[in-house]
Design a protein around this motif. Structure first.
Motif, PDB file in Angstrom:
ATOM      1  N   HIS A 100      39.182  38.200  44.511  1.00  0.00           N
ATOM      2  CA  HIS A 100      39.125  37.999  43.053  1.00  0.00           C
ATOM      3  C   HIS A 100      38.808  39.277  42.283  1.00  0.00           C
ATOM      4  O   HIS A 100      38.887  39.292  41.054  1.00  0.00           O
ATOM      5  N   ASP A 123      37.045  28.179  39.216  1.00  0.00           N
ATOM      6  CA  ASP A 123      36.352  28.855  40.311  1.00  0.00           C
ATOM      7  C   ASP A 123      35.025  28.163  40.604  1.00  0.00           C
ATOM      8  O   ASP A 123      34.380  27.644  39.694  1.00  0.00           O
ATOM      9  N   ASP A 227      40.870  30.634  41.451  1.00  0.00           N
ATOM     10  CA  ASP A 227      40.340  30.955  42.777  1.00  0.00           C
ATOM     11  C   ASP A 227      40.429  29.667  43.600  1.00  0.00           C
ATOM     12  O   ASP A 227      39.914  28.623  43.180  1.00  0.00           O
TER      13      ASP A 227
END
Length: 300
Positions: A100, A123, A227
């Motif tokens: 990330h 995320d 993510d």
């Protein structure tokens, strides 16, 4: 913009300490990312992968407590340049990671095209650490802070300007693992966060509707940074920092479908797919399925 899409792979694994996430772009391509987008009648230009320099193992770099700072900065600079060029052409940038930390480069290249870029940070983590607050020194836990102008100057000033985004233009969705320094920053800056508690309580539909309404009012472009560890590890096992109690496969598809219907995104990235930790490329396949929903795939 979504009619013409540029795919940029970033095989970065230097923002954290578990090897394998550099193979994420290949895993998503292998799972059919390009074919999925072409099925949706999107003109797709796969630009391949940005070259990432490896650190010299014989040379110890003591410039900071940030791991691989030089190589992470260089890779992100290349990404920012490429993303900037593709937006200039009128293409929608879709970035495949990599860890990330690559969001530092994504946002640096994207934000210069907008006055008020909005960011949906899908995320388990806030990624709001800096060298002062990070327990690990891993830069993949810092991209949101760096993009706000907080942290090491080499990261905050990447691509020659700072900050890239404003705290009031961020929505974090799915947070369930926040360090003390991150919680403090969220309170101090007034960043909008929907934790798993809120998703459980309100339902994903309401969370996404509030996210869309909130960002539509105040932004002139919106970037999705997804993510895969936002999903529960049972759904997406191939990630470096799994956290139990995450979003389900179905909730995530609903979120993507709602974003597709709202038609508000101007760029996106999918990160942290690690095929070495995966089960038969399951996580990359989930990522490609979510891309389908995000870009308009419907059941009927």
């Amino acid at each position: 913009m979504k009619n013409k899409m540029s795919i940029i792979g970033v095989p970065m694994d230097l923002g954290q300490s578990r090897r394998g996430v550099d193979m994420g772009p290949s895993a998503m391509r292998y799972a059919g990312a390009i074919e999925k987008l072409q099925e949706l009648q999107i003109d797709t230009y796969d630009l391949g992968d940005i070259p990432i320099n490896r650190p010299d193992q014989n040379k110890i770099e003591n410039e900071s407590n940030l791991k691989n700072l030089k190589q992470v900065s260089e890779g992100n600079q290349k990404l920012a340049e490429m993303v900037d060029l593709e937006i200039d052409k009128g293409h929608f940038p879709l970035i495949l990671g990599g860890d990330h930390s690559i969001a530092i480069g994504s946002l640096a290249g994207i934000s210069k095209h907008y006055e008020n870029l909005g960011v949906i940070w899908y995320d388990a983590h806030g990624d709001l650490n800096s060298s002062e607050t990070s327990p690990s020194g891993n830069i993949h836990g810092m991209p949101l802070a760096a993009s706000l102008g907080i942290g090491n100057e080499e990261l905050t000033n990447l691509y020659g300007y700072a900050p890239k985004i404003k705290p009031e233009n961020i929505v974090i969705v799915g947070a369930r693992s926040l360090d003390p320094g991150e919680k403090e920053l969220i309170r101090e800056k007034g960043i909008k966060v929907f934790t798993m508690h809120e998703i459980d309580q309100m339902g994903m539909s309401k969370v996404m509707q509030e996210t869309i309404d909130y960002l539509k009012e105040r932004t002139d472009g919106i970037h999705l940074s997804l993510d895969l560890d936002g999903l529960d590890p049972s759904e997406a096992p191939g990630v470096g920092t799994p956290v139990l109690g995450g979003m389900t496969y179905r909730e995530s598809h609903l979120a993507m479908e709602m974003l597709a219907e709202a038609d508000i995104l101007t760029s996106a990235e999918f990160v942290e797919v690690n095929p070495i930790l995966d089960d038969k490329n399951k996580t990359a396949t989930v990522a490609v399925g979510l891309m389908g929903s995000l870009f308009g795939e419907k059941l009927k």
